[in-house]
Design a protein around this motif. Structure first.
Motif, mmCIF file in Angstrom:
data_model
loop_
_atom_site.group_PDB
_atom_site.id
_atom_site.type_symbol
_atom_site.label_atom_id
_atom_site.label_comp_id
_atom_site.label_asym_id
_atom_site.label_seq_id
_atom_site.Cartn_x
_atom_site.Cartn_y
_atom_site.Cartn_z
ATOM 1 N N THR A 173 -41.537 111.292 80.648
ATOM 2 C CA THR A 173 -40.271 110.857 81.132
ATOM 3 C C THR A 173 -40.066 111.459 82.618
ATOM 4 O O THR A 173 -39.716 110.837 83.484
ATOM 5 C CB THR A 173 -39.050 111.385 80.264
ATOM 6 O OG1 THR A 173 -39.358 111.156 79.032
ATOM 7 C CG2 THR A 173 -37.750 111.127 80.771
ATOM 8 N N ALA A 174 -40.430 112.941 82.958
ATOM 9 C CA ALA A 174 -39.945 113.405 84.158
ATOM 10 C C ALA A 174 -41.069 112.842 85.163
ATOM 11 O O ALA A 174 -40.814 112.746 86.250
ATOM 12 C CB ALA A 174 -40.488 114.862 84.111
ATOM 13 N N MET B 17 -42.557 110.045 85.082
ATOM 14 C CA MET B 17 -42.126 108.687 85.413
ATOM 15 C C MET B 17 -41.281 108.638 86.409
ATOM 16 O O MET B 17 -40.982 107.808 87.340
ATOM 17 C CB MET B 17 -41.709 107.780 84.246
ATOM 18 C CG MET B 17 -42.952 107.460 83.196
ATOM 19 S SD MET B 17 -44.294 106.314 83.815
ATOM 20 C CE MET B 17 -43.298 104.657 83.335
ATOM 21 N N GLU B 18 -40.156 109.604 86.231
ATOM 22 C CA GLU B 18 -39.187 109.780 87.194
ATOM 23 C C GLU B 18 -39.669 110.135 88.512
ATOM 24 O O GLU B 18 -38.879 109.764 89.486
ATOM 25 C CB GLU B 18 -38.076 110.664 86.805
ATOM 26 C CG GLU B 18 -37.177 110.113 85.833
ATOM 27 C CD GLU B 18 -36.360 111.269 84.950
ATOM 28 O OE1 GLU B 18 -36.468 112.144 85.343
ATOM 29 O OE2 GLU B 18 -35.716 110.840 84.040
ATOM 30 N N LYS B 19 -40.612 110.771 88.689
ATOM 31 C CA LYS B 19 -41.121 111.204 89.738
ATOM 32 C C LYS B 19 -42.402 110.431 90.335
ATOM 33 O O LYS B 19 -43.157 110.788 91.272
ATOM 34 C CB LYS B 19 -41.661 112.813 89.910
ATOM 35 C CG LYS B 19 -40.458 113.810 89.437
ATOM 36 C CD LYS B 19 -41.104 115.029 89.291
ATOM 37 C CE LYS B 19 -39.939 116.072 88.836
ATOM 38 N NZ LYS B 19 -40.400 117.479 88.539
ATOM 39 N N ARG C 294 -43.508 105.891 91.211
ATOM 40 C CA ARG C 294 -42.927 104.570 91.058
ATOM 41 C C ARG C 294 -44.245 103.571 91.116
ATOM 42 O O ARG C 294 -45.368 103.979 91.260
ATOM 43 C CB ARG C 294 -42.408 104.010 92.478
ATOM 44 C CG ARG C 294 -43.143 104.311 93.681
ATOM 45 C CD ARG C 294 -42.256 103.903 94.820
ATOM 46 N NE ARG C 294 -43.165 103.907 96.271
ATOM 47 C CZ ARG C 294 -44.091 103.176 96.535
ATOM 48 N NH1 ARG C 294 -44.442 102.227 96.083
ATOM 49 N NH2 ARG C 294 -44.767 103.614 97.708
ATOM 50 N N ARG D 34 -49.435 103.967 88.895
ATOM 51 C CA ARG D 34 -48.093 104.452 89.474
ATOM 52 C C ARG D 34 -48.557 105.509 90.757
ATOM 53 O O ARG D 34 -49.606 106.078 90.743
ATOM 54 C CB ARG D 34 -47.800 105.584 88.362
ATOM 55 C CG ARG D 34 -47.151 104.915 87.222
ATOM 56 C CD ARG D 34 -46.141 104.147 87.131
ATOM 57 N NE ARG D 34 -44.819 104.911 87.268
ATOM 58 C CZ ARG D 34 -43.380 104.539 87.180
ATOM 59 N NH1 ARG D 34 -43.513 103.267 87.020
ATOM 60 N NH2 ARG D 34 -42.683 105.289 87.409
ATOM 61 N N SER E 3 -43.733 119.739 87.007
ATOM 62 C CA SER E 3 -43.504 119.213 85.666
ATOM 63 C C SER E 3 -44.701 119.831 84.736
ATOM 64 O O SER E 3 -45.710 120.384 85.204
ATOM 65 C CB SER E 3 -44.004 117.792 85.755
ATOM 66 O OG SER E 3 -43.020 116.909 86.468
#
Length: 294
Positions: free
Chosen positions: A176-177, A179-181, A183, A232, A261
């Protein structure tokens, strides 16, 4: 003394050391099992773990009540083979933190083993040459998933894609972290596929990872092996990470994401095919190839 006689005495010396109470396991990295005559009379069978490249050989050994783990059949140096074998043995649960193991390996496909290494699993010695124990997987991680992805990375480094060398990043954990960091650079090829059909432990998905390694960007994989995305772009770039000279943006991104992370990153160098594992911003495992196929 002939070379053959010396080789036999070298092996017997290693077996004699294995019989000592201080040694928990002997990791024998070869597709040529030790002759039963050499083992007869020695209390070491329960300590012996074979690391082989053939599933057939592994099955034969297990049928004879030996422990056996599989390693990739690539041309790595003796020490690199031992590193991979220790990772596989840890993933299989046959070696554990606190174990003292002896590892034997040789130069290639012949029966000769000429390298003996002592490894203390969980050693904090910063000079320890084989640092596989420092992977230190956080709770929730599957050691089988991490081992499988390291092997997949080794295949990418050795084979490339359609005869061309490629490099990639595989990020495992705290998805989750991560993916947030990051794109999405391209259309995610794993989008819309059910979780049951996109686990990195399944051979078709490992093949897909090898294929999509030719794309720009990183793979994001959950702790249990579910592939969330490919392609990504990692947005993190920590100033606190320190890398050896010569490592570029791909390795810096892998170090940075693991510094920020609770994840692990596996990189494949496009230039050399070397596989590196990062945790907490540092390289904790490095596997260099002797000869690439691309």
């Amino acid at each position: 003394m002939s070379d053959g006689k010396f080789d036999r005495e070298f092996l017997r010396g290693a077996l004699a050391l294995t019989a000592r109470s201080e040694v928990d396991r002997l990791l024998f990295v070869s597709d040529h099992p030790i002759s039963p005559n050499e083992i007869r009379g020695r209390p070491i069978k329960r300590k012996l773990v074979y690391a082989v490249t053939s599933e057939g050989i592994a099955d034969q050994l297990k049928a004879r009540k030996y422990s056996a783990v599989l390693i990739p059949p690539y041309d790595y140096t003796r020490i690199e083979k031992i590193k991979v074998a220790v990772v596989a043995a840890q993933a299989a649960g046959v070696v554990h933190d606190g174990d003292t193991i002896l590892a034997l390996a040789g130069p290639g496909e012949d029966r000769v083993v000429d390298t003996l290494v002592k490894v203390e699993i969980g050693s904090e010695d910063p000079e320890e040459k084989i640092r596989v124990d420092t992977l230190g997987l956080p709770p929730g991680f599957s050691s089988q998933v991490v081992e499988s992805l390291i092997h997949t990375a080794m295949e990418i480094g050795a084979e490339g894609y359609e005869g061309h060398a490629v490099g990639t990043i595989i990020v495992i954990g705290e998805s989750t972290a991560v993916m947030e960091k990051s794109r999405q650079l391209i259309l995610n090829p794993f989008q819309g596929i059910s979780e049951a059909e996109r686990n990195a432990l399944d051979p078709p998905i490992r093949e897909a990872i090898k294929t999509f390694s030719a794309l720009d960007g990183a793979f994001i994989i959950r702790e249990d092996g579910v592939v969330l995305a490919a392609g990504r772009y990692l947005l993190t770039m920590s100033r606190d990470v320190k890398l050896p000279m010569g490592l570029g943006a791909r390795h810096s991104a892998a170090a940075s994401i693991t510094a920020e992370s609770k994840c692990i990153a596996v990189t494949v160098s496009q230039t050399s095919g070397t596989v590196r594992v990062f945790r907490e911003g540092e390289i904790v495992l490095e596997l260099r190839q002797k000869l690439r196929r691309v």
